[in-house]
Design a protein around this motif. Structure first.
Motif, PDB file in Angstrom:
ATOM      1  N   ARG A  89       0.500 -10.615  14.364  1.00  0.00           N
ATOM      2  CA  ARG A  89       0.097  -9.407  15.075  1.00  0.00           C
ATOM      3  C   ARG A  89      -0.938  -8.624  14.271  1.00  0.00           C
ATOM      4  NH1 ARG A  89       3.422  -7.637  19.136  1.00  0.00           N
ATOM      5  NH2 ARG A  89       5.197  -8.988  19.531  1.00  0.00           N
ATOM      6  N   ASN A  90      -1.682  -7.759  14.964  1.00  0.00           N
ATOM      7  CA  ASN A  90      -2.599  -6.854  14.271  1.00  0.00           C
ATOM      8  C   ASN A  90      -1.808  -6.038  13.257  1.00  0.00           C
ATOM      9  OD1 ASN A  90      -4.160  -6.354  17.422  1.00  0.00           O
ATOM     10  ND2 ASN A  90      -5.065  -7.421  15.723  1.00  0.00           N
ATOM     11  N   GLY A  91      -2.343  -5.955  12.048  1.00  0.00           N
ATOM     12  CA  GLY A  91      -1.694  -5.142  11.014  1.00  0.00           C
ATOM     13  C   GLY A  91      -0.574  -5.858  10.292  1.00  0.00           C
ATOM     14  N   SER A  92      -0.390  -7.175  10.543  1.00  0.00           N
ATOM     15  CA  SER A  92       0.735  -7.889   9.909  1.00  0.00           C
ATOM     16  C   SER A  92       0.430  -8.287   8.465  1.00  0.00           C
ATOM     17  CB  SER A  92       1.116  -9.128  10.732  1.00  0.00           C
ATOM     18  OG  SER A  92       0.017  -9.997  10.871  1.00  0.00           O
ATOM     19  N   GLY A  93      -0.827  -8.197   8.038  1.00  0.00           N
ATOM     20  CA  GLY A  93      -1.134  -8.461   6.621  1.00  0.00           C
ATOM     21  C   GLY A  93      -2.020  -9.673   6.364  1.00  0.00           C
ATOM     22  N   LYS A  94      -2.589 -10.259   7.419  1.00  0.00           N
ATOM     23  CA  LYS A  94      -3.405 -11.475   7.252  1.00  0.00           C
ATOM     24  C   LYS A  94      -4.633 -11.215   6.365  1.00  0.00           C
ATOM     25  CE  LYS A  94      -3.985 -11.842  11.712  1.00  0.00           C
ATOM     26  NZ  LYS A  94      -3.270 -10.610  12.092  1.00  0.00           N
ATOM     27  N   SER A  95      -5.375 -10.156   6.697  1.00  0.00           N
ATOM     28  CA  SER A  95      -6.598  -9.873   5.920  1.00  0.00           C
ATOM     29  C   SER A  95      -6.255  -9.483   4.484  1.00  0.00           C
ATOM     30  CB  SER A  95      -7.404  -8.734   6.563  1.00  0.00           C
ATOM     31  OG  SER A  95      -7.808  -9.114   7.844  1.00  0.00           O
ATOM     32  N   THR A  96      -5.174  -8.734   4.316  1.00  0.00           N
ATOM     33  CA  THR A  96      -4.736  -8.353   2.969  1.00  0.00           C
ATOM     34  C   THR A  96      -4.491  -9.611   2.142  1.00  0.00           C
ATOM     35  OG1 THR A  96      -3.698  -6.355   3.831  1.00  0.00           O
ATOM     36  CG2 THR A  96      -2.925  -7.131   1.673  1.00  0.00           C
ATOM     37  N   HIS A 123      -6.784 -15.486  15.837  1.00  0.00           N
ATOM     38  CA  HIS A 123      -6.042 -15.217  17.075  1.00  0.00           C
ATOM     39  C   HIS A 123      -6.457 -16.243  18.129  1.00  0.00           C
ATOM     40  CE1 HIS A 123      -4.603 -11.357  15.550  1.00  0.00           C
ATOM     41  NE2 HIS A 123      -5.840 -11.028  15.235  1.00  0.00           N
ATOM     42  N   TYR A 128       0.894  -1.169   0.000  1.00  0.00           N
ATOM     43  CA  TYR A 128       0.000   0.000   0.000  1.00  0.00           C
ATOM     44  C   TYR A 128       0.924   1.208   0.000  1.00  0.00           C
ATOM     45  CZ  TYR A 128      -3.838  -3.100   1.290  1.00  0.00           C
ATOM     46  OH  TYR A 128      -4.776  -4.096   1.313  1.00  0.00           O
ATOM     47  N   GLN A 135     -13.635 -10.403   7.485  1.00  0.00           N
ATOM     48  CA  GLN A 135     -13.547 -10.129   8.926  1.00  0.00           C
ATOM     49  C   GLN A 135     -14.788  -9.394   9.433  1.00  0.00           C
ATOM     50  OE1 GLN A 135      -9.963  -7.966   9.860  1.00  0.00           O
ATOM     51  NE2 GLN A 135     -10.010  -8.635  11.976  1.00  0.00           N
ATOM     52  N   ASN A 159       4.255   1.127   1.929  1.00  0.00           N
ATOM     53  CA  ASN A 159       4.137   0.087   2.957  1.00  0.00           C
ATOM     54  C   ASN A 159       4.082  -1.302   2.298  1.00  0.00           C
ATOM     55  OD1 ASN A 159       3.553  -1.408   5.201  1.00  0.00           O
ATOM     56  ND2 ASN A 159       1.499  -0.559   5.528  1.00  0.00           N
ATOM     57  N   GLU A 197     -10.907 -14.645  10.770  1.00  0.00           N
ATOM     58  CA  GLU A 197     -11.331 -14.633  12.176  1.00  0.00           C
ATOM     59  C   GLU A 197     -12.803 -15.043  12.320  1.00  0.00           C
ATOM     60  OE1 GLU A 197      -9.948 -11.318  14.480  1.00  0.00           O
ATOM     61  OE2 GLU A 197      -8.295 -10.958  13.109  1.00  0.00           O
ATOM     62  N   VAL A 224       3.428  -4.716   2.483  1.00  0.00           N
ATOM     63  CA  VAL A 224       2.708  -5.554   3.451  1.00  0.00           C
ATOM     64  C   VAL A 224       3.028  -7.029   3.232  1.00  0.00           C
ATOM     65  CG1 VAL A 224       0.433  -6.200   4.321  1.00  0.00           C
ATOM     66  CG2 VAL A 224       0.872  -3.835   3.652  1.00  0.00           C
ATOM     67  N   ARG A 233      -7.793 -11.498   1.324  1.00  0.00           N
ATOM     68  CA  ARG A 233      -8.569 -10.829   0.252  1.00  0.00           C
ATOM     69  C   ARG A 233      -7.997 -11.193  -1.114  1.00  0.00           C
ATOM     70  NH1 ARG A 233      -8.862  -6.409   3.786  1.00  0.00           N
ATOM     71  NH2 ARG A 233      -7.100  -5.394   2.776  1.00  0.00           N
TER      72      ARG A 233
END
Ligand SMILES: Nc1ncnc2c1ncn2[C@@H]1O[C@H](COP(=O)(O)OP(=O)(O)OP(=O)(O)O)[C@@H](O)[C@H]1O
Length: 205
Positions: free
Chosen positions: A35-42, A183, A11, A81, A14, A151, A16, A45
């Protein structure tokens, strides 16, 4: 069989995802933690065909997904999510929309997710757990061999968590593949492989 090779995504500046690769076979549940923001959802998708990678390839049973959009539709169900349902429509109308075919959901799906009593209810009238169950039903409506779940049981009570975990096991026993960002330790323990997303790559734990 799912083959993921060197997926990259940024992005702006960044970076990711810096090169995600793994394989999954029928019956596998692959957990992706991090961790939160580590790129799992990205990553999920991209796996579901909602977003495009900058580079890398995804193949479902030998068919390259980037060559044909229909490959994603044929092979994947996706549970995002956040609640993907349309709150002002009934459960039945949401499932019909998801199926892309209209009409009533199949009796099999209704029974599997205990939807009979709530089919006519508006989504806005459902509890959070029931919404999650309907969202999973929507992800499965075309009977995909690969289920991508972001999640799935976060925020659910222990009874719903247990039911959904049991359902996930049954799906895998039917030769389904589940890729789950989580998590939740129990979901990790249920998985055949657990990867941690760290600095844009997956590490086997
Ligand atoms: N649409 C976007 N535009 C810009 N940056 C984004 C966008 N979506 C995600 N990001 C950034 O990408 C990184 C990864 O986010 P992502 O949502 O994939 O993480 P995650 O591992 O799923 O986090 P969580 O555990 O909190 O759900 C974060 O730095 C986030 O700020």
């Amino acid at each position: 069989m799912l083959e993921v090779r060197d997926i990259q995504r940024s992005y702006g500046k960044n970076k990711v995802l810096k090169g995600i690769s793994f394989d999954a076979r029928p019956g596998d549940q692959i957990a992706i933690i991090g961790r939160n923001g580590s790129g799992k959802s990205t990553f999920l998708r991209i796996l579901a065909g909602i977003d495009k990678p900058a580079s890398g390839t995804i193949s479902f049973w030998g068919s390259r997904a980037d060559k044909h959009k229909s490959v994603f539709r044929q092979f994947t169900g996706y549970l995002p999510q956040d609640n993907p349902l349309l709150d002002e429509l009934s459960v039945q109308d949401n499932i019909s929309l998801w199926s892309g075919r209209g009409g009533r959901p199949s009796q099999e799906l209704i029974t599997e997710f205990s939807l009979d009593d709530i089919l006519k209810m508006k989504v806005s009238q459902l509890s959070g757990g029931m919404k999650r169950r309907v969202a999973i039903a929507c992800a499965c409506v075309s009977n995909p061999p690969v289920l991508i779940m972001d999640e799935p049981t976060a925020s659910l009570d222990i009874y719903f968590k247990k039911e959904i975990r049991t359902w996930m096991k049954t799906f895998r026993q039917g030769n389904g593949i589940i890729i789950v960002a989580t998590h939740d330790e129990l979901e990790m323990n249920d998985s055949t492989k657990v990867y941690s997303m760290e600095n844009g790559v997956l590490r086997h734990t």
